[in-house]
Design a protein around this motif. Sequence first.
Motif, mmCIF file in Angstrom:
data_model
loop_
_atom_site.group_PDB
_atom_site.id
_atom_site.type_symbol
_atom_site.label_atom_id
_atom_site.label_comp_id
_atom_site.label_asym_id
_atom_site.label_seq_id
_atom_site.Cartn_x
_atom_site.Cartn_y
_atom_site.Cartn_z
ATOM 1 N N ALA A 65 -12.717 -2.105 -7.744
ATOM 2 C CA ALA A 65 -12.357 -1.164 -6.916
ATOM 3 C C ALA A 65 -11.946 -0.451 -8.443
ATOM 4 C CB ALA A 65 -10.541 -0.577 -6.427
ATOM 5 N N GLN B 118 -11.570 -9.553 -3.813
ATOM 6 C CA GLN B 118 -12.616 -9.091 -4.699
ATOM 7 C C GLN B 118 -12.897 -7.844 -4.295
ATOM 8 O OE1 GLN B 118 -12.365 -11.905 -2.423
ATOM 9 N NE2 GLN B 118 -13.569 -13.188 -3.106
ATOM 10 N N GLU B 119 -13.431 -7.526 -3.775
ATOM 11 C CA GLU B 119 -13.555 -5.185 -3.321
ATOM 12 C C GLU B 119 -12.020 -4.963 -3.925
ATOM 13 O OE1 GLU B 119 -15.432 -5.444 1.399
ATOM 14 O OE2 GLU B 119 -12.727 -4.991 0.872
ATOM 15 N N ASN C 91 -20.204 -9.178 -9.538
ATOM 16 C CA ASN C 91 -18.984 -8.233 -9.835
ATOM 17 C C ASN C 91 -19.938 -6.855 -10.413
ATOM 18 O OD1 ASN C 91 -16.984 -9.157 -8.562
ATOM 19 N ND2 ASN C 91 -15.472 -8.646 -9.632
ATOM 20 N N ASP D 295 -19.452 -3.345 -2.808
ATOM 21 C CA ASP D 295 -18.730 -4.406 -2.925
ATOM 22 C C ASP D 295 -18.236 -5.286 -1.228
ATOM 23 O OD1 ASP D 295 -17.794 -3.051 -0.899
ATOM 24 O OD2 ASP D 295 -16.137 -2.222 -2.177
ATOM 25 N N TRP D 296 -18.430 -5.423 -0.338
ATOM 26 C CA TRP D 296 -18.621 -6.117 0.677
ATOM 27 C C TRP D 296 -18.915 -7.345 0.376
ATOM 28 C CZ3 TRP D 296 -22.780 -6.460 3.052
ATOM 29 C CH2 TRP D 296 -23.964 -5.658 3.478
ATOM 30 N N GLU E 206 -16.514 1.693 -0.701
ATOM 31 C CA GLU E 206 -16.068 1.211 -1.261
ATOM 32 C C GLU E 206 -15.213 0.693 0.202
ATOM 33 O OE1 GLU E 206 -16.253 3.853 -3.056
ATOM 34 O OE2 GLU E 206 -17.258 3.407 -4.723
ATOM 35 N N HIS E 207 -14.573 -0.464 -0.240
ATOM 36 C CA HIS E 207 -13.753 -1.571 1.024
ATOM 37 C C HIS E 207 -12.335 -1.886 0.290
ATOM 38 C CE1 HIS E 207 -17.686 -1.668 1.883
ATOM 39 N NE2 HIS E 207 -17.480 -0.854 3.605
ATOM 40 N N ASP E 208 -11.332 -2.065 0.881
ATOM 41 C CA ASP E 208 -10.258 -2.404 0.435
ATOM 42 C C ASP E 208 -9.509 -2.910 1.767
ATOM 43 O OD1 ASP E 208 -9.673 -0.985 2.397
ATOM 44 O OD2 ASP E 208 -7.399 -0.039 2.426
ATOM 45 N N TYR F 174 -12.376 4.609 1.228
ATOM 46 C CA TYR F 174 -12.213 2.943 1.326
ATOM 47 C C TYR F 174 -12.518 2.679 2.612
ATOM 48 C CZ TYR F 174 -11.220 2.480 -4.100
ATOM 49 O OH TYR F 174 -11.610 2.879 -5.226
#
Length: 248
Positions: A248, A243-244, A212, A202-203, A237-239, A81
């Motif tokens: 997750a 929405q990300e 999604n 996801d970004w 992935e991102h945090d 992430y």
Amino acid sequence: YPKKDRLPDVNSPQVKKWISEIDWSKVPKIPIAKANIPNCPDCPKNKSKIPKGACWWTCDGCVADDDIEICPRQNAWGLTYDDGPSEETPRLLEKLKRSNVTSTFFVVGSRILEYPETLKRQIKEGHHIGIHTWSHAGMTSLTNEQIVAEIKWAEQIVFDVTGLKTKYWRPPYGDVDNRVREIARQLGYKTVIWTKEWDSNDWQIPDKTITNKEVYRNFKWALSTVPSLKGGIITLEHDLFTQEVNVA
Ligand SMILES: [Zn+2]
């Protein structure tokens, strides 16, 4: 510390000291890419315009021998992430705990200013921490001195908050060439990117350029390619945004 999401001053005594510790004769003289900092630089439309010997991952997919882009073991999954810590990170930590999964977080140094307790919690809960620069600029568009400052300030704040010295970094946007790599190497870092086709995208959900559903569908498709891969995968992935963390 420098300001949140801003390039650090390269003339501060601290940064000057870091710069003086590099053997600049070993750093290749690759031209600085043009970009609207902090955005990722655009690739030359004509691939032959990519500087010789640049090995510019985002533009020609070139990987250096010591880049980490896969897991050595087949069927292994390196879950990563980027871009936190943020106010969304604790919710992700809850999700990971429920699934009994640990991951690697590539943290943006300047975002730790606001969330030092989150960083401590990530370590306490068994996650790995790598750095993702101070301000999240595209590294190939920065000067040598700015690259040093971006990496070292991120390292410094992680050390100040946790007492731990980081060894791995991920260039923002995966934007790395041989000039950037050599500087990172001399600062003691291994460069980690991600496995091709394994950006979860996801970004793009916050920008509404992907849904999604599409993220899940692409991920499912990518999973079907795992048996044909030489090693395991590193996914991105991102945090940073709600929405990300939702996907997750
Ligand atoms: Zn990032």
